[in-house]
Write a protein that holds these residues in place. Structure first.
Motif, PDB file in Angstrom:
ATOM      1  N   UNK A 194      47.287  18.074  25.065  1.00 47.46           N
ATOM      2  CA  UNK A 194      46.730  19.297  24.470  1.00 47.46           C
ATOM      3  C   UNK A 194      46.011  19.039  23.151  1.00 47.46           C
ATOM      4  N   UNK A 195      46.567  18.275  22.196  1.00 42.58           N
ATOM      5  CA  UNK A 195      45.826  18.077  20.949  1.00 42.58           C
ATOM      6  C   UNK A 195      44.511  17.328  21.126  1.00 42.58           C
ATOM      7  N   UNK A 196      44.385  16.520  22.175  1.00 40.55           N
ATOM      8  CA  UNK A 196      43.158  15.758  22.388  1.00 40.55           C
ATOM      9  C   UNK A 196      42.141  16.541  23.210  1.00 40.55           C
ATOM     10  N   UNK A 197      42.589  17.192  24.284  1.00 37.90           N
ATOM     11  CA  UNK A 197      41.674  17.848  25.220  1.00 37.90           C
ATOM     12  C   UNK A 197      41.584  19.357  25.029  1.00 37.90           C
ATOM     13  N   UNK A 198      42.475  19.929  24.228  1.00 38.51           N
ATOM     14  CA  UNK A 198      42.472  21.373  24.036  1.00 38.51           C
ATOM     15  C   UNK A 198      43.529  22.056  24.892  1.00 38.51           C
ATOM     16  N   UNK A 199      43.731  23.323  24.627  1.00 36.24           N
ATOM     17  CA  UNK A 199      44.736  24.096  25.356  1.00 36.24           C
ATOM     18  C   UNK A 199      44.398  24.121  26.846  1.00 36.24           C
ATOM     19  N   UNK A 200      45.365  24.546  27.635  1.00 34.42           N
ATOM     20  CA  UNK A 200      45.222  24.560  29.092  1.00 34.42           C
ATOM     21  C   UNK A 200      44.842  25.957  29.537  1.00 34.42           C
ATOM     22  N   UNK A 201      43.692  26.076  30.211  1.00 28.85           N
ATOM     23  CA  UNK A 201      43.228  27.388  30.660  1.00 28.85           C
ATOM     24  C   UNK A 201      43.462  27.605  32.149  1.00 28.85           C
ATOM     25  N   UNK A 202      43.776  26.537  32.880  1.00 29.30           N
ATOM     26  CA  UNK A 202      44.117  26.695  34.291  1.00 29.30           C
ATOM     27  C   UNK A 202      45.085  25.586  34.674  1.00 29.30           C
ATOM     28  N   UNK A 209      58.474  14.202  45.731  1.00 30.38           N
ATOM     29  CA  UNK A 209      59.833  13.849  46.153  1.00 30.38           C
ATOM     30  C   UNK A 209      60.853  14.114  45.064  1.00 30.38           C
ATOM     31  N   UNK A 210      62.075  14.481  45.484  1.00 28.07           N
ATOM     32  CA  UNK A 210      63.178  14.773  44.552  1.00 28.07           C
ATOM     33  C   UNK A 210      62.714  15.797  43.520  1.00 28.07           C
ATOM     34  N   UNK A 211      62.857  15.485  42.219  1.00 27.44           N
ATOM     35  CA  UNK A 211      62.474  16.463  41.201  1.00 27.44           C
ATOM     36  C   UNK A 211      61.049  16.252  40.705  1.00 27.44           C
ATOM     37  N   UNK A 212      60.281  15.385  41.349  1.00 24.39           N
ATOM     38  CA  UNK A 212      58.927  15.080  40.884  1.00 24.39           C
ATOM     39  C   UNK A 212      58.023  16.306  41.004  1.00 24.39           C
ATOM     40  N   UNK A 213      57.207  16.514  39.964  1.00 23.63           N
ATOM     41  CA  UNK A 213      56.224  17.602  39.952  1.00 23.63           C
ATOM     42  C   UNK A 213      54.872  17.021  39.546  1.00 23.63           C
ATOM     43  N   UNK A 214      53.820  17.451  40.238  1.00 26.10           N
ATOM     44  CA  UNK A 214      52.455  17.040  39.932  1.00 26.10           C
ATOM     45  C   UNK A 214      51.694  18.242  39.373  1.00 26.10           C
ATOM     46  N   UNK A 215      50.941  18.028  38.307  1.00 28.13           N
ATOM     47  CA  UNK A 215      50.144  19.079  37.690  1.00 28.13           C
ATOM     48  C   UNK A 215      48.672  18.688  37.676  1.00 28.13           C
ATOM     49  N   UNK A 216      47.816  19.657  37.898  1.00 26.66           N
ATOM     50  CA  UNK A 216      46.381  19.505  37.676  1.00 26.66           C
ATOM     51  C   UNK A 216      46.000  20.538  36.631  1.00 26.66           C
ATOM     52  N   UNK A 217      45.381  20.077  35.547  1.00 26.93           N
ATOM     53  CA  UNK A 217      45.127  20.939  34.394  1.00 26.93           C
ATOM     54  C   UNK A 217      43.640  20.959  34.045  1.00 26.93           C
ATOM     55  N   UNK A 218      43.134  22.130  33.693  1.00 24.28           N
ATOM     56  CA  UNK A 218      41.792  22.247  33.118  1.00 24.28           C
ATOM     57  C   UNK A 218      41.950  22.693  31.672  1.00 24.28           C
ATOM     58  N   UNK A 219      41.312  21.984  30.762  1.00 24.84           N
ATOM     59  CA  UNK A 219      41.469  22.225  29.338  1.00 24.84           C
ATOM     60  C   UNK A 219      40.277  22.981  28.770  1.00 24.84           C
ATOM     61  N   UNK A 220      40.463  23.558  27.594  1.00 25.58           N
ATOM     62  CA  UNK A 220      39.409  24.347  26.967  1.00 25.58           C
ATOM     63  C   UNK A 220      38.202  23.505  26.580  1.00 25.58           C
TER      64      UNK A 220
END
Length: 302
Positions: A194-202, A209-220
């Motif tokens: 966030x400090x490098x790319x900006x806040x997350x707008x989407x 598997x197990x507790x793994x979570x994948x995120x795709x983020x678009x930054x401001x």
């Protein structure tokens, strides 16, 4: 809490678990600029043992909370997030500055109450996201913030806390087992992106598997990033990688010395915020934003 004069600021520690024993207590007791004013624990014997190990005083019980708050200029909290949040509100209302662990809370309402209490009481706050305060990674993040033209980024934080055969003492944590890598190591990754790319707008989230979570983020800033988080990877697959790619090439996060040195950096950041009156970027408001994003990701992944 003061940062000048002959009397060092007094910081009380709430919590006696592995994180408090291995990181907060030694960092506070060994910091030349502060006094460890006491240790409070939900288990009186554990508080006595940890306080004795660092030449401090133990507190326990409901009355012990108020007594340690009265004896402190600031508090460091090493408790489960939804125990931390109401205690942080109580400490802020008592006039104590706050050095909190991440996440501030696992509900948006809980994190918002903390941020509002901090604002009303006009106390300083810092949320301990390790990479924002470890000297090596803090300097690297500042360098990347000064670079224009980042196109995308990738963050992967995989632990083997819950892999078969793991003997980590940190695995004996009900909230961590319940909430998984998203909530435990997710704040670390987001606090770099966030400090490098900006806040997350989407944000888009999906389970692995197990507790793994994948995120795709678009930054401001227009850049995008991907994040993989988990605590159940096989030991050979565990590790931390964060990189940015853009017009200037590729930047990869360096290694860091450890959590104790990072926590000393967080103590210094809190003292600076108190001295100057300028909120730190990784404060209770940022902690609220992290909780909002993690709650959104959790809902999508479910």
């Amino acid at each position: 809490m003061t940062t000048a004069g002959t009397t060092p600021p007094r910081i009380g520690l709430f919590g006696t678990g592995p994180w408090a024993r291995n990181t907060q207590a030694p960092a506070l007791a060994g910091h030349p600029g502060v006094e460890l004013s006491g240790v409070w624990g939900r288990r009186a014997e554990a508080a006595k043992a940890l306080a004795a190990a660092h030449g401090s005083r133990a507190y326990a019980g409901e009355e012990g909370i108020d007594a340690l708050l009265a004896a402190s200029d600031a508090v460091a909290i090493a408790l489960p997030p939804d125990v931390q949040a109401p205690l942080a509100v109580r400490a802020a209302r008592a006039g104590c500055h706050l050095l909190m662990d991440k996440p501030v809370a696992t509900t948006v309402a809980g994190a918002r109450e903390v941020a509002e209490a901090v604002a009303v009481a006009d106390v300083a706050s810092v949320v301990f996201c390790t990479l924002r305060f470890a000297p090596e990674t803090a300097a690297w993040i500042a360098e990347q913030r000064a670079v224009d033209g980042w196109f995308t980024a990738r963050a992967q934080w995989l632990g083997s806390l819950y892999a078969p055969g793991s003997s980590s003492e940190y695995a004996d944590s009900p909230w961590r087992r319940d909430k998984g890598g998203l909530w435990d190591v997710g704040p670390h990754a987001l606090s770099v992106l966030i400090p490098v790319l900006g806040d997350i707008e989407h944000l888009t989230a999906a389970r692995g598997p197990a507790d793994t979570v994948h995120l795709i983020l678009r930054h401001t800033s227009g850049a995008s990033s991907t994040v993989t988080l988990g605590l159940s990877a096989p030991p050979g697959a565990a590790g931390v990688e964060i990189e940015f790619r853009g017009a200037q090439g590729t930047a990869t996060i360096p290694g860091w010395a450890g959590a104790e040195a990072a926590f000393r950096g967080a103590v210094d950041a809190l003292a600076e915020a108190v001295r100057t009156g300028v909120p730190h970027a990784c404060d209770a408001r940022f902690g609220l934003r992290l909780t909002e994003l993690l709650a959104q990701a959790e809902a999508q992944a479910a």
